[in-house]
Enzyme design. Structure first.
Site, PDB file in Angstrom:
ATOM      1  N   HIS A  77      -7.082  -5.052 -36.431  1.00  0.00           N
ATOM      2  CA  HIS A  77      -6.401  -5.485 -35.209  1.00  0.00           C
ATOM      3  C   HIS A  77      -5.449  -6.641 -35.529  1.00  0.00           C
ATOM      4  O   HIS A  77      -4.275  -6.620 -35.140  1.00  0.00           O
ATOM      5  CB  HIS A  77      -7.456  -5.913 -34.179  1.00  0.00           C
ATOM      6  N   GLU A  78      -5.963  -7.642 -36.241  1.00  0.00           N
ATOM      7  CA  GLU A  78      -5.124  -8.811 -36.550  1.00  0.00           C
ATOM      8  C   GLU A  78      -4.021  -8.456 -37.540  1.00  0.00           C
ATOM      9  O   GLU A  78      -2.924  -9.010 -37.470  1.00  0.00           O
ATOM     10  CB  GLU A  78      -5.985  -9.955 -37.086  1.00  0.00           C
ATOM     11  N   HIS A  81      -1.040  -7.186 -35.630  1.00  0.00           N
ATOM     12  CA  HIS A  81      -0.201  -8.300 -35.157  1.00  0.00           C
ATOM     13  C   HIS A  81       0.669  -8.821 -36.302  1.00  0.00           C
ATOM     14  O   HIS A  81       1.877  -9.039 -36.138  1.00  0.00           O
ATOM     15  CB  HIS A  81      -1.072  -9.454 -34.640  1.00  0.00           C
TER      16      HIS A  81
END
Length: 158
Positions: A77-78, A81
């Site tokens: 998820h990170e 980003h």
């Protein structure tokens, strides 16, 4: 990608850095060139990407409570980003680019709850009509009275 065998392998920042670099190369095809580290001050979030420094910090409670698989989902998820921001594409949760890349890589959308729900209540009883009142916050008994009969309240538990 070499799979790390147990959760204890990931307790140090250097092992976390190595895992993030491996996942970045294998799922995104691009290297992770910044720092990844644990931050015990994070309370409710699984990880955080810093726009200015491009570093990523992770909550160690994710590994402790849910294990390596959940941590890998947070790392992906990170990394979504991270890579989208560096490519000047939509890196926010609401952006189409982010949603597509997250589903393509298999990252987790949300982390499971890391804090226990607070269920402590303060119980009061009206001395006049006997009505029971439950509140999450304490109330000033000199200032507040029963809403139905204006009687004096008494703290029972809490």
């Amino acid at each position: 990608m070499t799979a790390l065998s147990t959760d204890t392998d990931l307790r140090s920042d250097s092992q976390l850095q190595q895992l993030v670099e491996q996942l970045s190369l294998s799922f995104f095809g691009k290297p992770f060139l910044h720092r990844a580290f644990y931050n015990a001050r994070l309370k409710t979030t699984g990880g955080r990407y810093h726009l200015g420094s491009h570093d990523i910090d992770f909550n160690p409670k994710v590994l402790e409570k849910y294990g390596q698989d959940e941590l890998v989902g947070v790392i992906k998820h990170e990394l979504c980003h991270y890579h989208l921001h560096l490519a000047n594409r939509g890196y926010q949760h609401k952006d189409k680019d982010f949603k597509e890349l997250l589903s393509k890589t298999g990252g987790s959308r949300y982390v499971r709850p890391l804090l226990e729900k607070k269920t402590a209540y303060h119980c009061y009883r009206c001395q006049n009509c006997g009505a029971a009142i439950r509140r999450q916050r304490r109330i000033n008994l000199d200032r507040y009275v029963c809403g139905s009969c204006r009687g004096k309240l008494q703290l029972i538990a809490g």
